[in-house]
Design a protein around this motif. Structure first.
Motif, PDB file in Angstrom:
ATOM      1  N   UNK A 122       0.843  -1.199   0.000  1.00  0.00           N
ATOM      2  CA  UNK A 122       0.000   0.000   0.000  1.00  0.00           C
ATOM      3  C   UNK A 122       0.880   1.253   0.000  1.00  0.00           C
ATOM      4  N   UNK A 123       1.961   1.235   0.779  1.00  0.00           N
ATOM      5  CA  UNK A 123       2.895   2.367   0.779  1.00  0.00           C
ATOM      6  C   UNK A 123       3.541   2.529  -0.589  1.00  0.00           C
ATOM      7  N   UNK A 124       3.877   1.414  -1.224  1.00  0.00           N
ATOM      8  CA  UNK A 124       4.450   1.465  -2.573  1.00  0.00           C
ATOM      9  C   UNK A 124       3.442   2.053  -3.566  1.00  0.00           C
ATOM     10  N   UNK A 125       2.174   1.704  -3.416  1.00  0.00           N
ATOM     11  CA  UNK A 125       1.139   2.276  -4.282  1.00  0.00           C
ATOM     12  C   UNK A 125       1.043   3.782  -4.066  1.00  0.00           C
ATOM     13  N   UNK A 126       1.158   4.225  -2.828  1.00  0.00           N
ATOM     14  CA  UNK A 126       1.134   5.666  -2.557  1.00  0.00           C
ATOM     15  C   UNK A 126       2.330   6.358  -3.201  1.00  0.00           C
ATOM     16  N   UNK A 127       3.493   5.724  -3.146  1.00  0.00           N
ATOM     17  CA  UNK A 127       4.683   6.286  -3.800  1.00  0.00           C
ATOM     18  C   UNK A 127       4.457   6.382  -5.304  1.00  0.00           C
ATOM     19  N   UNK A 128       3.841   5.356  -5.887  1.00  0.00           N
ATOM     20  CA  UNK A 128       3.545   5.388  -7.324  1.00  0.00           C
ATOM     21  C   UNK A 128       2.562   6.507  -7.672  1.00  0.00           C
ATOM     22  N   UNK A 129       1.570   6.719  -6.826  1.00  0.00           N
ATOM     23  CA  UNK A 129       0.602   7.804  -7.066  1.00  0.00           C
ATOM     24  C   UNK A 129       1.299   9.154  -7.000  1.00  0.00           C
ATOM     25  N   UNK A 130       2.138   9.333  -5.994  1.00  0.00           N
ATOM     26  CA  UNK A 130       2.873  10.601  -5.865  1.00  0.00           C
ATOM     27  C   UNK A 130       3.795  10.788  -7.067  1.00  0.00           C
ATOM     28  N   UNK A 131       4.467   9.715  -7.477  1.00  0.00           N
ATOM     29  CA  UNK A 131       5.355   9.774  -8.633  1.00  0.00           C
ATOM     30  C   UNK A 131       4.574  10.176  -9.880  1.00  0.00           C
ATOM     31  N   UNK A 132       3.392   9.652 -10.025  1.00  0.00           N
ATOM     32  CA  UNK A 132       2.549   9.977 -11.178  1.00  0.00           C
ATOM     33  C   UNK A 132       2.174  11.458 -11.171  1.00  0.00           C
ATOM     34  N   UNK A 133       1.850  11.985  -9.990  1.00  0.00           N
ATOM     35  CA  UNK A 133       1.538  13.405  -9.913  1.00  0.00           C
ATOM     36  C   UNK A 133       2.758  14.257 -10.265  1.00  0.00           C
ATOM     37  N   UNK A 134       3.935  13.808  -9.848  1.00  0.00           N
ATOM     38  CA  UNK A 134       5.155  14.519 -10.239  1.00  0.00           C
ATOM     39  C   UNK A 134       5.339  14.486 -11.754  1.00  0.00           C
ATOM     40  N   UNK A 135       5.033  13.367 -12.391  1.00  0.00           N
ATOM     41  CA  UNK A 135       5.120  13.291 -13.852  1.00  0.00           C
ATOM     42  C   UNK A 135       4.088  14.198 -14.508  1.00  0.00           C
TER      43      UNK A 135
END
Length: 185
Positions: free
Chosen positions: A7-20
């Motif tokens: 779940x933490x990894x999914x949150x990191x992916x979501x944040x990364x996507x927003x950065x992109x």
């Protein structure tokens, strides 16, 4: 444990996507900006679609657990007694809630219809099982058969409209897939 790491990894992916999305980090696909750390938006969308029901499940479980730990069965009259377990559960609940919100806000931008359907089915399954909806539906069906049939017909109509909207959203892409599938058989 492991589920909260995912779940933490999914949150990191979501944040990364927003950065992109806002061009703070590079995107890995030449046509789409929704990839996260993946090189293609498809696997990214499926990862998030898998993590959405898991996040919802733990949000519901931890909400129940935090409620029991903080109120000890009594909503009023007892003061909040923070223990390590309570604080840990509250932090995990915040993690799961933010992740679920992030996934639901990013998933439509992936334009991956299959991931949308997978997330919807997974979220519905978790919600229906958690609230024991099948027991309530049996009671309602025995009392109000015509009303139940009408509601189920409405749900079926909504599903048909939803699927046709998904088809019309990117019609050419789906027709190409049908063609490839037909030729390969």
């Amino acid at each position: 444990g492991f589920q909260f790491n995912l779940i933490a990894l999914a949150l990191i992916e979501v944040i990364w996507r927003y950065f992109q999305l806002y061009s703070f980090s590079p995107d890995y696909h030449q046509h789409r900006k929704v990839t996260g750390s993946f090189s293609d938006p498809g696997p990214y969308a499926f990862f998030l679609a898998i993590m959405a029901p898991m996040s919802l499940f733990w949000c519901m479980q931890l909400t129940r657990s935090v409620d029991k730990l903080t109120h000890k069965g009594n909503l009023y009259g007892r003061r909040f007694d923070p223990t390590a377990e309570t604080i840990n559960n509250i932090l995990l609940l915040i993690l799961c809630g933010i992740t679920l919100f992030g996934i639901l806000s990013i998933l439509p931008a992936t334009m991956c219809r299959t991931a949308w359907i997978a997330a919807i089915i997974g979220l519905l399954f978790v919600g229906l099982r958690y609230f024991n909806v099948h027991k309530h539906l049996k009671k309602i069906y025995t009392k109000h058969k015509k009303l139940t049939i009408g509601i189920l017909s409405g749900i079926l109509l909504f599903c048909c409209i939803f699927v046709s909207t998904l088809y019309l959203n990117r019609k050419d892409s789906l027709n190409e897939r049908f063609l490839v599938w037909k030729i390969s058989w």
